[in-house]
Design an enzyme around this catalytic site. Sequence first.
Site, mmCIF file in Angstrom:
data_model
loop_
_atom_site.group_PDB
_atom_site.id
_atom_site.type_symbol
_atom_site.label_atom_id
_atom_site.label_comp_id
_atom_site.label_asym_id
_atom_site.label_seq_id
_atom_site.Cartn_x
_atom_site.Cartn_y
_atom_site.Cartn_z
ATOM 1 N N ILE A 56 0.816 -1.302 0.217
ATOM 2 C CA ILE A 56 -0.013 -0.031 0.107
ATOM 3 C C ILE A 56 0.920 1.222 -0.053
ATOM 4 O O ILE A 56 0.547 2.299 -0.666
ATOM 5 C CB ILE A 56 -0.893 0.138 1.273
ATOM 6 C CG1 ILE A 56 -1.928 -1.098 1.003
ATOM 7 C CG2 ILE A 56 -1.885 1.204 1.238
ATOM 8 C CD1 ILE A 56 -2.926 -1.526 2.269
ATOM 9 N N CYS A 57 1.979 1.249 0.736
ATOM 10 C CA CYS A 57 2.993 2.445 0.864
ATOM 11 C C CYS A 57 3.434 2.743 -0.690
ATOM 12 O O CYS A 57 3.505 3.883 -1.082
ATOM 13 C CB CYS A 57 3.949 2.039 1.806
ATOM 14 S SG CYS A 57 3.534 2.130 3.429
ATOM 15 N N THR A 58 3.769 1.604 -1.171
ATOM 16 C CA THR A 58 4.335 1.895 -2.600
ATOM 17 C C THR A 58 3.242 2.372 -3.469
ATOM 18 O O THR A 58 3.516 3.142 -4.370
ATOM 19 C CB THR A 58 5.059 0.355 -3.297
ATOM 20 O OG1 THR A 58 6.202 0.219 -2.283
ATOM 21 C CG2 THR A 58 5.637 0.541 -4.651
#
Length: 165
Positions: A56-58
């Site tokens: 999700i961060c990427t």
Amino acid sequence: MTISSASASVSTAPVPGSTAPDFSLENQFGEVVSLAEVLEKTPVVLVFFPLAFTGICTQELCELRDNLALFERAGATLLGVSVDSKATLRAFADREGYEFSLLADFWPHGEVARQYGVFRDDRGIATRGSFVIGQDGRIVSSFVNEPGQARSFEEYQAALALLGS
């Protein structure tokens, strides 16, 4: 705004109208970035994310990268913050082609995330907190999501529109 999870162990995030906590952190190149110094030139969009190289961060940071022109048109500086080391953030930025600073809230571990009320003691990471800060140092807009919940890009668009009002 407070994270609702009882196990989160986070304090209250600064709300719109309040003064943003100042800080100085190293970016992925080892350069010290001070909020106060950046605010002398531009408003800031401060984006806390749990960990580099995670799904999700990427996805979220790539969406910001792909829409960097929106932040530039608003005259705002985008700053990502995680508890990762600057070396990890450098590898992450290089792999994904991020052209904005990623700041290492590595030591004291999560100190800036704590000041912004988004550090999760139970997991040792920041949750997904975004803060749009005007040049006067006041929070213009903020939104906070749990680590497993991606932020909506529309929230950034709406928050950036407030900078012009």
